[in-house]
Design an enzyme around this catalytic site. Structure first.
Site, PDB file in Angstrom:
ATOM      1  N   VAL A 188       0.832  -1.208   0.000  1.00  0.00           N
ATOM      2  CA  VAL A 188       0.000   0.000   0.000  1.00  0.00           C
ATOM      3  C   VAL A 188       0.867   1.258   0.000  1.00  0.00           C
ATOM      4  O   VAL A 188       0.616   2.210  -0.757  1.00  0.00           O
ATOM      5  CB  VAL A 188      -0.971  -0.016   1.201  1.00  0.00           C
ATOM      6  CG1 VAL A 188      -1.790   1.254   1.244  1.00  0.00           C
ATOM      7  CG2 VAL A 188      -1.895  -1.228   1.125  1.00  0.00           C
ATOM      8  N   LYS A 244      -6.907  -1.647   9.968  1.00  0.00           N
ATOM      9  CA  LYS A 244      -8.177  -2.026  10.623  1.00  0.00           C
ATOM     10  C   LYS A 244      -7.928  -2.665  11.986  1.00  0.00           C
ATOM     11  O   LYS A 244      -8.703  -2.496  12.920  1.00  0.00           O
ATOM     12  CB  LYS A 244      -8.978  -2.977   9.725  1.00  0.00           C
ATOM     13  CG  LYS A 244      -8.382  -4.351   9.550  1.00  0.00           C
ATOM     14  CD  LYS A 244      -8.504  -4.888   8.160  1.00  0.00           C
ATOM     15  CE  LYS A 244      -7.207  -4.668   7.449  1.00  0.00           C
ATOM     16  NZ  LYS A 244      -7.105  -5.154   6.106  1.00  0.00           N
ATOM     17  N   ILE A 253     -13.338   1.334  -1.923  1.00  0.00           N
ATOM     18  CA  ILE A 253     -14.746   1.788  -1.919  1.00  0.00           C
ATOM     19  C   ILE A 253     -14.896   2.904  -0.883  1.00  0.00           C
ATOM     20  O   ILE A 253     -14.514   2.720   0.263  1.00  0.00           O
ATOM     21  CB  ILE A 253     -15.702   0.619  -1.556  1.00  0.00           C
ATOM     22  CG1 ILE A 253     -15.509  -0.549  -2.520  1.00  0.00           C
ATOM     23  CG2 ILE A 253     -17.148   1.085  -1.548  1.00  0.00           C
ATOM     24  CD1 ILE A 253     -16.271  -1.809  -2.136  1.00  0.00           C
ATOM     25  N   GLY A 268      -1.027 -13.736  -5.360  1.00  0.00           N
ATOM     26  CA  GLY A 268      -0.831 -12.578  -4.463  1.00  0.00           C
ATOM     27  C   GLY A 268      -2.105 -12.088  -3.800  1.00  0.00           C
ATOM     28  O   GLY A 268      -2.119 -11.028  -3.190  1.00  0.00           O
ATOM     29  N   GLU A 272      -2.109 -14.079   1.867  1.00  0.00           N
ATOM     30  CA  GLU A 272      -0.813 -14.037   2.551  1.00  0.00           C
ATOM     31  C   GLU A 272      -0.275 -15.462   2.718  1.00  0.00           C
ATOM     32  O   GLU A 272      -1.042 -16.430   2.687  1.00  0.00           O
ATOM     33  CB  GLU A 272      -0.996 -13.453   3.963  1.00  0.00           C
ATOM     34  CG  GLU A 272      -1.623 -12.080   4.017  1.00  0.00           C
ATOM     35  CD  GLU A 272      -0.637 -10.985   3.662  1.00  0.00           C
ATOM     36  OE1 GLU A 272       0.576 -11.204   3.818  1.00  0.00           O
ATOM     37  OE2 GLU A 272      -1.087  -9.921   3.217  1.00  0.00           O
ATOM     38  N   ASP A 330     -10.055 -10.724   9.910  1.00  0.00           N
ATOM     39  CA  ASP A 330     -10.023  -9.474   9.134  1.00  0.00           C
ATOM     40  C   ASP A 330     -11.422  -8.847   9.064  1.00  0.00           C
ATOM     41  O   ASP A 330     -11.586  -7.641   9.275  1.00  0.00           O
ATOM     42  CB  ASP A 330      -9.485  -9.814   7.726  1.00  0.00           C
ATOM     43  CG  ASP A 330      -9.557  -8.653   6.772  1.00  0.00           C
ATOM     44  OD1 ASP A 330      -8.625  -7.830   6.766  1.00  0.00           O
ATOM     45  OD2 ASP A 330     -10.554  -8.555   6.024  1.00  0.00           O
ATOM     46  N   LYS A 376     -13.066  -5.251  10.681  1.00  0.00           N
ATOM     47  CA  LYS A 376     -13.833  -4.282   9.876  1.00  0.00           C
ATOM     48  C   LYS A 376     -15.218  -4.048  10.485  1.00  0.00           C
ATOM     49  O   LYS A 376     -15.719  -2.926  10.496  1.00  0.00           O
ATOM     50  CB  LYS A 376     -13.933  -4.776   8.430  1.00  0.00           C
ATOM     51  CG  LYS A 376     -12.578  -4.757   7.726  1.00  0.00           C
ATOM     52  CD  LYS A 376     -12.592  -5.508   6.411  1.00  0.00           C
ATOM     53  CE  LYS A 376     -11.253  -5.399   5.710  1.00  0.00           C
ATOM     54  NZ  LYS A 376     -11.115  -6.329   4.572  1.00  0.00           N
ATOM     55  N   GLY A 429      -5.876  -4.185  -2.765  1.00  0.00           N
ATOM     56  CA  GLY A 429      -5.034  -3.937  -3.931  1.00  0.00           C
ATOM     57  C   GLY A 429      -4.276  -2.630  -3.766  1.00  0.00           C
ATOM     58  O   GLY A 429      -4.724  -1.730  -3.055  1.00  0.00           O
TER      59      GLY A 429
HETATM   60  N1  LIG Z   1      -2.634  -4.789   0.859  1.00  0.00           N
HETATM   61  C1  LIG Z   1      -3.890  -4.363   0.690  1.00  0.00           C
HETATM   62  O1  LIG Z   1      -4.492  -4.551  -0.362  1.00  0.00           O
HETATM   63  C2  LIG Z   1      -4.572  -3.603   1.799  1.00  0.00           C
HETATM   64  C3  LIG Z   1      -5.907  -3.180   1.621  1.00  0.00           C
HETATM   65  C4  LIG Z   1      -6.546  -2.423   2.630  1.00  0.00           C
HETATM   66  C5  LIG Z   1      -5.852  -2.145   3.790  1.00  0.00           C
HETATM   67  N2  LIG Z   1      -4.573  -2.611   3.942  1.00  0.00           N
HETATM   68  C6  LIG Z   1      -3.873  -2.270   5.186  1.00  0.00           C
HETATM   69  O2  LIG Z   1      -2.752  -1.466   4.864  1.00  0.00           O
HETATM   70  C7  LIG Z   1      -1.691  -1.715   5.787  1.00  0.00           C
HETATM   71  C8  LIG Z   1      -0.434  -2.073   5.013  1.00  0.00           C
HETATM   72  O3  LIG Z   1      -0.655  -3.237   4.231  1.00  0.00           O
HETATM   73  P1  LIG Z   1       0.428  -3.721   3.156  1.00  0.00           P
HETATM   74  O4  LIG Z   1      -0.239  -4.795   2.382  1.00  0.00           O
HETATM   75  O5  LIG Z   1       1.013  -2.584   2.434  1.00  0.00           O
HETATM   76  O6  LIG Z   1       1.539  -4.380   4.119  1.00  0.00           O
HETATM   77  P2  LIG Z   1       3.028  -4.791   3.720  1.00  0.00           P
HETATM   78  O7  LIG Z   1       3.165  -4.948   2.253  1.00  0.00           O
HETATM   79  O8  LIG Z   1       3.372  -5.938   4.595  1.00  0.00           O
HETATM   80  O9  LIG Z   1       3.905  -3.529   4.159  1.00  0.00           O
HETATM   81  C9  LIG Z   1       4.144  -3.200   5.494  1.00  0.00           C
HETATM   82  C10 LIG Z   1       5.188  -2.094   5.526  1.00  0.00           C
HETATM   83  O10 LIG Z   1       5.340  -1.658   6.876  1.00  0.00           O
HETATM   84  C11 LIG Z   1       6.712  -1.664   7.223  1.00  0.00           C
HETATM   85  N3  LIG Z   1       6.830  -2.013   8.627  1.00  0.00           N
HETATM   86  C12 LIG Z   1       6.372  -3.122   9.255  1.00  0.00           C
HETATM   87  N4  LIG Z   1       6.679  -3.089  10.558  1.00  0.00           N
HETATM   88  C13 LIG Z   1       7.342  -1.930  10.765  1.00  0.00           C
HETATM   89  C14 LIG Z   1       7.924  -1.310  11.889  1.00  0.00           C
HETATM   90  N5  LIG Z   1       7.894  -1.885  13.095  1.00  0.00           N
HETATM   91  N6  LIG Z   1       8.513  -0.097  11.730  1.00  0.00           N
HETATM   92  C15 LIG Z   1       8.559   0.509  10.528  1.00  0.00           C
HETATM   93  N7  LIG Z   1       8.017  -0.023   9.403  1.00  0.00           N
HETATM   94  C16 LIG Z   1       7.425  -1.231   9.533  1.00  0.00           C
HETATM   95  C17 LIG Z   1       7.361  -2.697   6.337  1.00  0.00           C
HETATM   96  O11 LIG Z   1       8.729  -2.360   6.193  1.00  0.00           O
HETATM   97  P3  LIG Z   1       9.718  -3.187   5.205  1.00  0.00           P
HETATM   98  O12 LIG Z   1       9.260  -2.844   3.816  1.00  0.00           O
HETATM   99  O13 LIG Z   1      11.058  -2.677   5.511  1.00  0.00           O
HETATM  100  O14 LIG Z   1       9.504  -4.641   5.549  1.00  0.00           O
HETATM  101  C18 LIG Z   1       6.563  -2.510   5.047  1.00  0.00           C
HETATM  102  O15 LIG Z   1       7.129  -1.500   4.252  1.00  0.00           O
HETATM  103  C19 LIG Z   1      -2.220  -2.804   6.720  1.00  0.00           C
HETATM  104  O16 LIG Z   1      -2.796  -2.224   7.861  1.00  0.00           O
HETATM  105  C20 LIG Z   1      -3.297  -3.489   5.900  1.00  0.00           C
HETATM  106  O17 LIG Z   1      -4.294  -4.116   6.698  1.00  0.00           O
HETATM  107  C21 LIG Z   1      -3.927  -3.309   2.988  1.00  0.00           C
END
Ligand SMILES: NC(=O)c1ccc[n+]([C@@H]2O[C@H](COP(=O)([O-])OP(=O)(O)OC[C@H]3O[C@@H](n4cnc5c(N)ncnc54)[C@H](OP(=O)(O)O)[C@@H]3O)[C@@H](O)[C@H]2O)c1
Length: 425
Positions: A14, A95, A126, A177, A180, A191, A195, A296
Site C-alpha cells: 500500500v 483495521k 470503496i 498474491g 498471505e 479481518d 472491519k 489492492g
Molecule cells: N494490501 C492491501 O491490499 C490492503 C488493503 C486495505 C488495507 N490494507 C492495510 O494497509 C496496511 C499495510 O498493508 P500492506 O499490504 O502494504 O503491508 P506490507 O506490504 O506488509 O507492508 C508493510 C510495511 O510496513 C513496514 N513495517 C512493518 N513493521 C514496521 C515497523 N515496526 N517499523 C517501521 N516499518 C514497519 C514494512 O517495512 P519493510 O518494507 O522494511 O519490511 C513494510 O514497508 C495494513 O494495515 C493493511 O491491513 C492493505
C-alpha cells in the site's frame, strides 16, 4: 500556498501505491518514510527518503500528518499514540489497530483537536467510510452487511467455478498474491471482525471488541457443500454483518462473520473474485449498495491519498478536526450472544446407509423444537450417504444442542457442516 508536510510509516504494497499517487499531488510533500528494513530493495520508481527510526518522523516538528500503512496492532498503536501526542493528524489503513484500540485513539485525537482519517481500513477502494460519516448523516443506520474480504471471496469463487478444494483454491490465491503466506487472518474471519468493529463504531457509535464478535471462517467449506448449496439455489459466501434490533424493548446489536448460504439471485451472491460489496440500511435512505475493489495497491492508495488531500485542504481552517471526527463514544458496545439469534440453517450429515436414519434424525430435531423445511438424502457411496437438512427459523443454541446429540448417534459418520442461511432483514 505552502505544501502540507507528511511522513509515512510503511512502504510495502500500500505504501508504494501511496508514494506513486502522491507524486502527482502538488499540495503535499512526503518528507520521509519509515520502514523496518532500510536495505530492502524498493520499486525503481519510488523516490523518497527512508529511515528505520519511526521517531524521526514523530519528533519532526515540520511533519503535520502521519500516514500509517505498516499494519498490525503493535507497535502501530504505540506509534499512532506517540504521533497524536506530538500533535500530528493521522491517516491510517490499519483495521486491526482501530478495532483493538479505537476508543483510546479517537479519545486522544478529540482531546488534542486532531483528526484520524481511516477510509482505507474497510473495503479498500470503496468510499464506504466517508459515505457513512457524511453522505448518510441524516440516517439512523440499522445494519451494514457485506462481503468485506476479497481473499476469501476469491477462494470461494474459485472453488465454485473450477470445482476445486479449499486447499487448491487457497494455493492459487497465494500464487496470485491475493492471500498471505499465513492466511489465517482472512480465512478464519479475523479481518472481517476488525472491519465490523469499525463499521459498528460508525453505525452505532461504539466500537465492538473484535473477540466478542461471533466468528466462523471458511476452512470447513467443502466442494460438496458448494454443490449441494447450488442444487438448492444458493451460493456460499463469507458474510459480515452488524445490525441493531430490539428485544423486549431493549436495544441489541448482532455483529458476526460467518459463511452463509445466499440465494443465487441476491446481490451478495453475485460478487465474485476479490471484489467487496456492502449493503447499508438507513431509516431514510433504505438500502444502499456499494461494490468495488476491497484491496489492492492502487485502490487502497486511492482511499488513503483521498484522505490526505481532504486533510491537507482543511488543515488550516479553524475547528476542522471537530468537523471531520466521527461521533464515537468511549468504551465498547456489547453484542448479543449468537446462540440467542434465530435464523435458518443448513446441516450436512454423513450417515451410515441403514434403514430408519431419516426418522431418527427427525426425532432428534423435533425434540429440540427444530422445524424442518427440507430433508433429503444424496449420493450413497461406500454404504454412506449425505443427509441435507434445511431448517426453519430456529435459535442457534437449539441447533447446536441438536448437533451435539446427533454426534452421539451410532448412525452418524460425520456432521460435515452446519451453516446459516442468509435472509434479507
Ligand atoms: N494490501 C492491501 O491490499 C490492503 C488493503 C486495505 C488495507 N490494507 C492495510 O494497509 C496496511 C499495510 O498493508 P500492506 O499490504 O502494504 O503491508 P506490507 O506490504 O506488509 O507492508 C508493510 C510495511 O510496513 C513496514 N513495517 C512493518 N513493521 C514496521 C515497523 N515496526 N517499523 C517501521 N516499518 C514497519 C514494512 O517495512 P519493510 O518494507 O522494511 O519490511 C513494510 O514497508 C495494513 O494495515 C493493511 O491491513 C492493505
Amino acid at each position: 500556498m505552502a505544501k502540507v508536510v507528511a511522513g509515512m510509516i510503511g512502504l510495502g504494497t500500500v505504501g508504494t501505491g501511496v508514494v506513486r499517487l502522491l507524486a502527482k499531488e502538488k499540495k503535499i510533500f512526503l518528507k520521509k518514510v519509515a520502514v523496518r528494513d532500510i536495505n530492502k530493495a524498493r520499486a525503481d520508481d519510488i523516490f523518497c527518503s527512508v529511515t528505520n527510526d519511526v521517531y524521526e518522523l514523530i519528533n519532526d516538528p515540520e511533519i503535520e500528518l502521519i500516514i500509517e500503512v505498516m499494519g498490525s496492532d503493535q507497535p502501530a498503536y504505540e506509534y499512532l499514540t506517540a504521533a497524536l501526542e506530538k500533535r500530528k493528524h493521522v491517516v491510517t489503513a490499519n483495521k486491526e489497530v482501530l478495532a483493538k484500540h479505537g476508543p483510546e485513539l479517537f479519545a486522544l485525537a478529540k482531546k488534542k483537536h486532531l483528526a484520524i482519517f481511516f477510509e482505507a481500513s474497510v473495503a479498500g477502494g470503496i468510499p464506504l467510510i466517508s459515505t457513512m460519516l457524511k453522505g448518510l448523516e441524516a440516517n439512523q443506520i440499522n445494519s451494514v452487511t457485506g462481503i468485506l474480504n476479497g481473499t476469501t471471496n476469491f477462494i470461494l469463487s474459485s472453488m465454485e467455478e473450477h470445482k476445486i478444494s479449499f486447499a487448491s483454491a487457497l494455493a492459487q490465491a497465494q500464487a496470485l498474491g491475493f492471500a498471505e503466506a499465513d492466511p489465517s487472518a482472512d480465512v478464519e474471519g479475523f479481518d472481517v471482525a476488525y472491519k465490523l468493529s469499525i463499521l459498528s463504531a460508525l453505525a452505532f457509535g461504539h466500537f465492538v471488541k473484535p473477540d466478542s464478535i461471533y466468528r466462523e471462517g471458511i476452512t470447513k467449506i467443502g466442494q460438496k457443500d458448494l454443490e449441494i448449496a447450488d442444487s438448492f439455489g444458493y451460493r456460499i459466501k463469507l458474510v459480515g454483518t452488524a445490525s441493531r434490533f430490539s428485544s423486549n424493548g431493549n436495544p441489541k446489536l448482532d455483529v458476526r462473520v460467518q459463511p452463509m448460504l445466499i440465494p443465487k439471485q441476491h446481490l451478495l451472491a453475485n460478487i465474485s473474485g476479490s471484489n467487496n460489496v456492502i449493503l447499508v440500511n438507513g431509516d431514510a435512505v433504505e438500502q444502499l449498495a456499494m461494490v468495488g475493489p476491497g484491496a489492492g495497491q492502487l485502490p487502497t492508495a486511492s482511499a488513503i491519498v483521498g484522505d490526505v488531500i481532504n486533510l491537507a485542504n482543511a488543515l488550516h481552517l479553524p475547528d476542522f478536526a471537530e468537523y471531520f471526527q466521527p461521533e464515537i463514544e468511549s468504551g465498547w458496545s456489547t453484542v448479543t450472544d449468537e446462540g440467542n439469534i434465530s435464523r435458518r440453517f443448513y446441516m450436512r450429515l454423513v450417515v451410515h446407509d441403514v434403514p430408519g436414519v431419516i426418522g431418527k434424525i427427525g426425532t432428534i430435531l423435533g425434540k429440540n423444537e427444530i422445524s424442518i423445511q427440507s430433508i433429503v438424502q444424496r449420493g450413497v457411496k461406500d454404504e454412506k450417504a449425505n443427509v441435507i437438512i434445511l431448517t426453519d427459523f430456529v435459535r442457534h443454541s437449539a441447533v447446536n444442542k441438536a448437533a451435539a446429540e446427533l454426534k452421539g448417534c451410532d448412525f452418524l459418520d460425520e456432521l460435515a457442516n452446519l451453516l446459516a442461511i442468509f435472509e434479507e432483514q
